[in-house]
Design a protein around this motif. Structure first.
Motif, PDB file in Angstrom:
ATOM      1  N   ASN A  95       1.060  -1.327   0.044  1.00 35.60           N
ATOM      2  CA  ASN A  95       0.071  -0.174   0.062  1.00 35.60           C
ATOM      3  C   ASN A  95       0.803   1.189  -0.132  1.00 35.60           C
ATOM      4  OD1 ASN A  95      -2.297  -1.629  -0.041  1.00 35.60           O
ATOM      5  ND2 ASN A  95      -3.148  -0.829   2.036  1.00 35.60           N
ATOM      6  N   LEU A  96       0.746   2.095  -1.036  1.00 30.96           N
ATOM      7  CA  LEU A  96       1.635   3.029  -1.234  1.00 30.96           C
ATOM      8  C   LEU A  96       0.713   4.416  -1.246  1.00 30.96           C
ATOM      9  CD1 LEU A  96       4.965   3.754  -3.318  1.00 30.96           C
ATOM     10  CD2 LEU A  96       3.084   5.331  -3.375  1.00 30.96           C
ATOM     11  N   MET A  97       0.677   5.478  -0.321  1.00 33.82           N
ATOM     12  CA  MET A  97       0.270   6.533  -0.309  1.00 33.82           C
ATOM     13  C   MET A  97       1.104   7.666  -0.650  1.00 33.82           C
ATOM     14  SD  MET A  97      -2.091   8.178   3.023  1.00 33.82           S
ATOM     15  CE  MET A  97      -0.513   8.770   3.756  1.00 33.82           C
ATOM     16  N   ALA A 132       3.028  16.961  -5.020  1.00 27.16           N
ATOM     17  CA  ALA A 132       2.374  16.402  -5.821  1.00 27.16           C
ATOM     18  C   ALA A 132       1.037  16.139  -5.279  1.00 27.16           C
ATOM     19  CB  ALA A 132       2.953  14.878  -5.998  1.00 27.16           C
ATOM     20  N   ASP A 133      -0.041  15.534  -6.303  1.00 25.40           N
ATOM     21  CA  ASP A 133      -1.412  15.438  -5.770  1.00 25.40           C
ATOM     22  C   ASP A 133      -1.610  14.382  -4.998  1.00 25.40           C
ATOM     23  OD1 ASP A 133      -2.310  17.743  -7.107  1.00 25.40           O
ATOM     24  OD2 ASP A 133      -2.818  16.363  -8.892  1.00 25.40           O
ATOM     25  N   ARG A 134      -2.572  14.249  -3.967  1.00 30.41           N
ATOM     26  CA  ARG A 134      -2.706  12.851  -3.200  1.00 30.41           C
ATOM     27  C   ARG A 134      -3.043  11.692  -4.022  1.00 30.41           C
ATOM     28  NH1 ARG A 134      -7.697  15.927  -0.128  1.00 30.41           N
ATOM     29  NH2 ARG A 134      -6.162  17.548   0.943  1.00 30.41           N
ATOM     30  N   ALA A 135      -2.522  10.513  -3.594  1.00 30.63           N
ATOM     31  CA  ALA A 135      -2.597   9.460  -4.336  1.00 30.63           C
ATOM     32  C   ALA A 135      -2.787   8.291  -3.564  1.00 30.63           C
ATOM     33  CB  ALA A 135      -1.595   9.445  -5.654  1.00 30.63           C
ATOM     34  N   PHE A 136      -3.067   7.174  -3.920  1.00 30.92           N
ATOM     35  CA  PHE A 136      -3.190   5.923  -3.324  1.00 30.92           C
ATOM     36  C   PHE A 136      -2.867   4.553  -4.218  1.00 30.92           C
ATOM     37  CE2 PHE A 136      -4.776   1.994  -1.369  1.00 30.92           C
ATOM     38  CZ  PHE A 136      -4.016   1.933  -0.321  1.00 30.92           C
ATOM     39  N   GLN A 137      -1.830   3.746  -3.973  1.00 32.67           N
ATOM     40  CA  GLN A 137      -1.817   2.503  -4.871  1.00 32.67           C
ATOM     41  C   GLN A 137      -1.707   1.402  -4.234  1.00 32.67           C
ATOM     42  OE1 GLN A 137       1.199   5.056  -6.723  1.00 32.67           O
ATOM     43  NE2 GLN A 137       0.584   4.219  -8.733  1.00 32.67           N
TER      44      GLN A 137
END
Length: 307
Positions: A95-97, A132-137
């Motif tokens: 989980n990468l945020m 950078a914008d918020r993101a979740f992968q």
């Protein structure tokens, strides 16, 4: 590789997450080394019996200028963030945020978790991308065999396996399982510096033995890392790598900036519940307050100059 080329970084115990803190072992950052590639923070915890430790319960808290990388060996953690992500961290799954300009999130071990064990890692974002914008992968890498080891490559490339998760700087992150007594020669990128964090067993990196919770640092210029499991049982380690991160950073609490002023601004915006960090829904409790700033100005830090 002889033993003089491996710097051993020992862990220190740190309470995590406010009043219901669990204890973690922190190997990055240290006075002698701020980063390995863009990896700037490494916490290692467990195996903890949740019935005794209380598990993980980290209330809403902010981040700037970084990515969080969650990787578990056992247990399960529920993740919620201000992007609206609701996910579970499970063993062997990344989980990468991304919290560039600002994000907030919670981390809570699930009711069914009896043993909690894993690592929490941070990656510093380079100056061009630190807002950078918020993101979740999420990514679940398949286990692959290499000599007498099993690998799970969650970021970057190793032994012919490549993670599909993009990064802002060249990075490597992989879990390694070594059979008892095994010796493995891993081909690596000589432009990368590397760190090997041992979780289980005793692993010799080059000529240096590393015990559990120790991190061995290897500078650039090596195209092979030779690892030997000196234990009579399986050994486990996490291999981190990346090209040297040549920017200086200011790390304070959950923020990464480039100056004292960056940190002051982020703290003030968190304390007044600015939209910069958004809001986490679904957590039954209050946000974590920011600690008081030190009396002295925070100064940027980088690694020691390379020889």
């Amino acid at each position: 590789m002889d033993d003089t080329e491996v710097q051993v970084l020992s862990a220190r115990d740190v309470p995590l997450g406010g009043p219901r803190a669990m204890t973690v072992r922190r190997t990055l950052p240290q006075r002698s080394r701020t980063l390995i590639g863009a990896w700037c923070f490494a916490d290692h915890y467990g195996p903890d019996e949740v019935a005794e430790s209380g598990g993980m319960d980290v209330a809403p808290h902010p981040h700037t200028g970084l990515q969080t990388v969650s990787w578990l060996f056992s247990g399960e953690i529920e993740h919620r963030d201000s992007l609206g992500s609701h996910a579970f961290v499970r063993p062997g799954e990344l989980n990468l945020m991304t919290g560039g300009h600002g994000i907030s999130h919670t981390e809570v071990s699930t009711p069914g978790t009896t043993v909690l064990h894993g690592v929490q890692l941070w990656v510093a974002l380079p100056g061009a991308h630190r807002h950078a914008d918020r993101a979740f992968q999420h990514h679940a890498p398949k286990p692959v065999r290499f000599e007498e080891a099993e690998l799970r490559v969650f970021l970057g490339s190793l032994a012919g396996e490549t993670s599909p998760v993009p990064t802002f700087t060249p990075l490597l992150g992989a879990e390694l399982l070594l059979a008892p007594g095994a010796t493995v020669a891993l081909p690596v990128d000589p432009a990368f510096e590397h760190g090997l964090l041992v979780d289980e067993g005793t692993v010799r990196l080059g000529g240096t033995s590393l015990r559990p919770a120790e991190l061995g640092y290897v500078p650039t210029g090596h195209d092979t890392l030779t690892l030997t499991n000196e234990s009579d049982h399986r050994a486990r380690a996490v291999l981190l790598g990346g090209t040297p991160f040549d920017e200086e950073i200011v790390m304070w609490w959950n923020f990464i900036g480039r100056s004292h002023a960056d940190i002051v601004e982020a703290r003030e915006e968190w304390e007044r519940a600015s939209e910069r960090f958004g809001h986490v829904h679904g957590y039954p409790g209050a946000r974590l307050p920011a600690p008081a700033l030190p009396n002295a100005a925070l100064t940027p830090r980088g690694n020691p100059p390379r020889a």
